[in-house]
Design a protein around this motif. Structure first.
Motif, PDB file in Angstrom:
ATOM      1  N   VAL A  91       0.820  -1.208   0.000  1.00  0.00           N
ATOM      2  CA  VAL A  91       0.000   0.000   0.000  1.00  0.00           C
ATOM      3  C   VAL A  91       0.854   1.259   0.000  1.00  0.00           C
ATOM      4  O   VAL A  91       0.466   2.286  -0.580  1.00  0.00           O
ATOM      5  CB  VAL A  91      -0.949  -0.021   1.216  1.00  0.00           C
ATOM      6  N   VAL A  95       0.465   4.399  -2.461  1.00  0.00           N
ATOM      7  CA  VAL A  95       0.307   5.774  -1.986  1.00  0.00           C
ATOM      8  C   VAL A  95       1.351   6.673  -2.624  1.00  0.00           C
ATOM      9  O   VAL A  95       1.065   7.792  -3.050  1.00  0.00           O
ATOM     10  CB  VAL A  95       0.418   5.831  -0.450  1.00  0.00           C
ATOM     11  N   LEU A 138      -8.618   7.608  -1.959  1.00  0.00           N
ATOM     12  CA  LEU A 138      -9.053   6.313  -1.431  1.00  0.00           C
ATOM     13  C   LEU A 138      -9.716   5.477  -2.512  1.00  0.00           C
ATOM     14  O   LEU A 138      -9.515   4.253  -2.583  1.00  0.00           O
ATOM     15  CB  LEU A 138     -10.009   6.539  -0.257  1.00  0.00           C
ATOM     16  N   LEU A 141      -6.971   4.071  -4.595  1.00  0.00           N
ATOM     17  CA  LEU A 141      -6.273   2.991  -3.905  1.00  0.00           C
ATOM     18  C   LEU A 141      -7.123   1.734  -3.858  1.00  0.00           C
ATOM     19  O   LEU A 141      -6.612   0.619  -4.032  1.00  0.00           O
ATOM     20  CB  LEU A 141      -5.903   3.436  -2.501  1.00  0.00           C
ATOM     21  N   ARG A 142      -8.394   1.898  -3.606  1.00  0.00           N
ATOM     22  CA  ARG A 142      -9.259   0.723  -3.540  1.00  0.00           C
ATOM     23  C   ARG A 142      -9.282   0.011  -4.882  1.00  0.00           C
ATOM     24  O   ARG A 142      -9.243  -1.212  -4.949  1.00  0.00           O
ATOM     25  CB  ARG A 142     -10.686   1.134  -3.154  1.00  0.00           C
ATOM     26  N   MET A 145      -6.084  -1.812  -5.217  1.00  0.00           N
ATOM     27  CA  MET A 145      -5.880  -2.876  -4.260  1.00  0.00           C
ATOM     28  C   MET A 145      -6.996  -3.886  -4.247  1.00  0.00           C
ATOM     29  O   MET A 145      -6.910  -4.938  -3.618  1.00  0.00           O
ATOM     30  CB  MET A 145      -5.754  -2.282  -2.836  1.00  0.00           C
ATOM     31  N   VAL A 147      -9.721  -3.517  -2.598  1.00  0.00           N
ATOM     32  CA  VAL A 147     -10.072  -3.633  -1.188  1.00  0.00           C
ATOM     33  C   VAL A 147     -11.536  -3.263  -1.039  1.00  0.00           C
ATOM     34  O   VAL A 147     -11.946  -2.205  -1.491  1.00  0.00           O
ATOM     35  CB  VAL A 147      -9.209  -2.691  -0.325  1.00  0.00           C
ATOM     36  N   PRO A 148     -12.328  -4.049  -0.407  1.00  0.00           N
ATOM     37  CA  PRO A 148     -13.734  -3.693  -0.233  1.00  0.00           C
ATOM     38  C   PRO A 148     -13.874  -2.560   0.770  1.00  0.00           C
ATOM     39  O   PRO A 148     -13.026  -2.367   1.642  1.00  0.00           O
ATOM     40  CB  PRO A 148     -14.367  -4.985   0.295  1.00  0.00           C
TER      41      PRO A 148
ATOM     42  N   MET B   1      -9.752  -6.096   7.038  1.00  0.00           N
ATOM     43  CA  MET B   1      -9.302  -4.769   7.491  1.00  0.00           C
ATOM     44  C   MET B   1      -9.657  -3.740   6.415  1.00  0.00           C
ATOM     45  O   MET B   1      -9.420  -3.977   5.236  1.00  0.00           O
ATOM     46  CB  MET B   1      -7.782  -4.794   7.719  1.00  0.00           C
ATOM     47  N   LEU B   3      -9.558  -0.205   4.210  1.00  0.00           N
ATOM     48  CA  LEU B   3      -8.429   0.511   3.617  1.00  0.00           C
ATOM     49  C   LEU B   3      -7.875   1.535   4.595  1.00  0.00           C
ATOM     50  O   LEU B   3      -6.652   1.710   4.705  1.00  0.00           O
ATOM     51  CB  LEU B   3      -8.884   1.192   2.329  1.00  0.00           C
ATOM     52  N   GLU B   4      -8.764   2.224   5.284  1.00  0.00           N
ATOM     53  CA  GLU B   4      -8.303   3.238   6.227  1.00  0.00           C
ATOM     54  C   GLU B   4      -7.429   2.615   7.314  1.00  0.00           C
ATOM     55  O   GLU B   4      -6.377   3.151   7.670  1.00  0.00           O
ATOM     56  CB  GLU B   4      -9.514   3.940   6.862  1.00  0.00           C
ATOM     57  N   THR B   6      -5.780  -0.169   7.050  1.00  0.00           N
ATOM     58  CA  THR B   6      -4.547  -0.616   6.392  1.00  0.00           C
ATOM     59  C   THR B   6      -3.553   0.531   6.256  1.00  0.00           C
ATOM     60  O   THR B   6      -2.358   0.380   6.506  1.00  0.00           O
ATOM     61  CB  THR B   6      -4.863  -1.190   4.999  1.00  0.00           C
ATOM     62  N   LEU B   7      -4.058   1.675   5.884  1.00  0.00           N
ATOM     63  CA  LEU B   7      -3.175   2.837   5.725  1.00  0.00           C
ATOM     64  C   LEU B   7      -2.584   3.249   7.071  1.00  0.00           C
ATOM     65  O   LEU B   7      -1.392   3.579   7.164  1.00  0.00           O
ATOM     66  CB  LEU B   7      -3.958   4.003   5.122  1.00  0.00           C
ATOM     67  N   ALA B  10       0.113   0.807   7.899  1.00  0.00           N
ATOM     68  CA  ALA B  10       1.264   0.913   7.000  1.00  0.00           C
ATOM     69  C   ALA B  10       2.081   2.170   7.268  1.00  0.00           C
ATOM     70  O   ALA B  10       3.301   2.184   7.077  1.00  0.00           O
ATOM     71  CB  ALA B  10       0.781   0.907   5.552  1.00  0.00           C
TER      72      ALA B  10
END
Lengths: 149, 265
Positions: A91, A95, A138, A141-142, A145, A147-148, B1, B3-4, B6-7, B10
């Motif tokens: 991640v 970013v 976001l 990124l989702r 990734m 990511v749900p 988890m 995304l928030e 995860t960030l 990280a």
């Protein structure tokens, strides 16, 4: 002076490390920012809050350093980076690949845990702009990734 | 988890700070604050201007920089040395050894061979001055040289990437007098302190001593090349190197190009 420095130095280093993208020069960037800020203390408007003003100086310094590419020759110190931190993975790499304006708000929001209002004050943009950049970042990124929500 | 989350995980920052590095930064910040104090326009930062939540600073009595408002004990005064007749860098070294600083002004060179030397000083030799930071104004004779008629002497205010230098410096300014076939760099100004640059024999560089308490520093500025003609005069790109050595043996350097253009102020 020592107390003031001790209070703000760790956060300045962390900010520089997050935004500058280079752990090796983060403390140098943080020092540059604090020196710049404290050297202009005589022009500080005491009706303003000090910590947000200082935070803005640190953020701008870190971003300027990153934009300049941070060319430097670090002489006389061959000690390797004790953290052994490798290239950003997962991640963090995603970013780092975001557009600059979105990358910054993500780092300030989740790295420094600033509120959107604090981010807006630090960057000198409206809160709505911060929220917009954050939402787009976001979403980006989702997508990358998967990511749900 | 999410995304928030995860960030946040990280971006956690477990790195410890280097105490030696922190001490060097504190010294630099203290120097900067002292300069700000000498400017005599600092306002007090009271607890009321700081964020309310979680501020231990208010409880430990946080003060801004006011004249006499810090904890540094007053140093005994010293006798101002006689630096007349010395080169500018020699005068700087003599004053720095006593904890004093020099305020350099240029003076016409009335005597042959006097260029680059101190021709007058104030206060006079033997007067009292108080370190650290007690200032002695020295008049340095200009080095007579032909200057091509290409417009005003130039001074470009730049930040030459001083981020890696563990010393207080927020502004590097070079003054260059372009002339036919090249440029002539005479002075550099760092944080308002002017440093006279002297040619380094056998090289294309000028060199000047950077007086800084506890730090031996050298500023190198390459002669540079005429890049292009821009309006009133040539644009010059000057290669600047700043190397600073600390008392503990570590050294830091930075190199950056500085663009100097006539007519900029």
């Amino acid at each position: 002076m020592s107390a003031l420095f001790a209070r703000h130095w760790p956060l300045a280093c962390r900010t520089a490390r997050l935004l500058g993208g280079n752990a090796a020069t983060a403390e140098d960037v943080a020092q540059e920012a604090l020196v710049r800020a404290f050297g202009r203390l005589h022009r500080f408007d005491s009706s303003r809050r000090f910590a947000p003003w200082l935070r803005r100086v640190v953020i701008n310094t870190a971003l300027n350093h990153r934009r300049r590419g941070g060319r430097l020759a670090h002489l006389g110190d061959d000690t390797p980076d004790p953290s052994g931190r490798a290239e950003p993975a997962g991640v963090l790499r995603l970013v780092d690949g975001l557009p600059e304006d979105r990358r910054v708000v993500v780092l300030l929001r989740f790295g420094l845990e600033l509120t959107p209002s604090e981010i807006a004050e630090a960057l000198g943009v409206p809160v709505g702009t911060v929220n917009s950049r954050l939402n787009r970042a976001l979403a980006d990124l989702r997508t990358r990734m998967e990511v749900p929500r | 988890m999410s995304l928030e989350d995860t960030l946040q995980v990280a971006l956690r920052d477990p790195e410890a700070l280097d105490p030696r590095r922190s001490e060097a930064a504190l010294r630099a910040v203290t120097d900067a604050a002292a300069r700000s104090r000498r400017r005599g326009q600092v306002r007090r930062i009271t607890a009321a201007t700081l964020p309310a939540a979680g501020l231990a600073a208010a409880a430990i009595g946080l003060w801004a920089i006011l004249p006499g408002g810090d904890e540094e004990p007053a140093a005994p005064p010293v006798s101002v040395p006689d630096v007349r007749g010395l080169r500018e860098d020699q005068a700087w070294a003599r004053l720095r050894a006593l904890g004093l600083t020099a305020d350099v002004v240029s003076a016409p060179s009335a005597l042959p061979g006097a260029g680059g030397t101190v021709v007058a000083q104030r206060p006079s030799p033997g007067a009292n001055a108080t370190p650290p930071g007690g200032q002695v104004r020295i008049s340095v004779a200009e080095v007579a040289s032909p200057v091509a008629d290409v417009g005003n002497p130039v001074a470009k205010r730049v930040y030459a990437g001083m981020g890696c230098i563990p010393a207080s410096c927020d502004e590097l300014r070079l003054a260059a007098w372009p002339r036919r076939g090249g440029i002539r760099l005479l002075t550099a100004t760092i944080d308002g302190q002017r440093i006279r640059l002297h040619p380094v024999p056998g090289t294309d560089y000028w060199q000047g001593s950077l007086p800084r308490s506890g730090v031996a520093a050298r500023l190198l500025a390459a002669r540079g090349t005429l890049d292009a003609w821009a309006g009133a005069g040539p644009t010059v790109v000057v290669d600047v190197r700043l190397r600073m050595s600390l008392a503990d043996g570590s050294a830091y350097g930075h190199r950056a190009p500085v663009v100097v253009r006539p007519g900029w102020g």
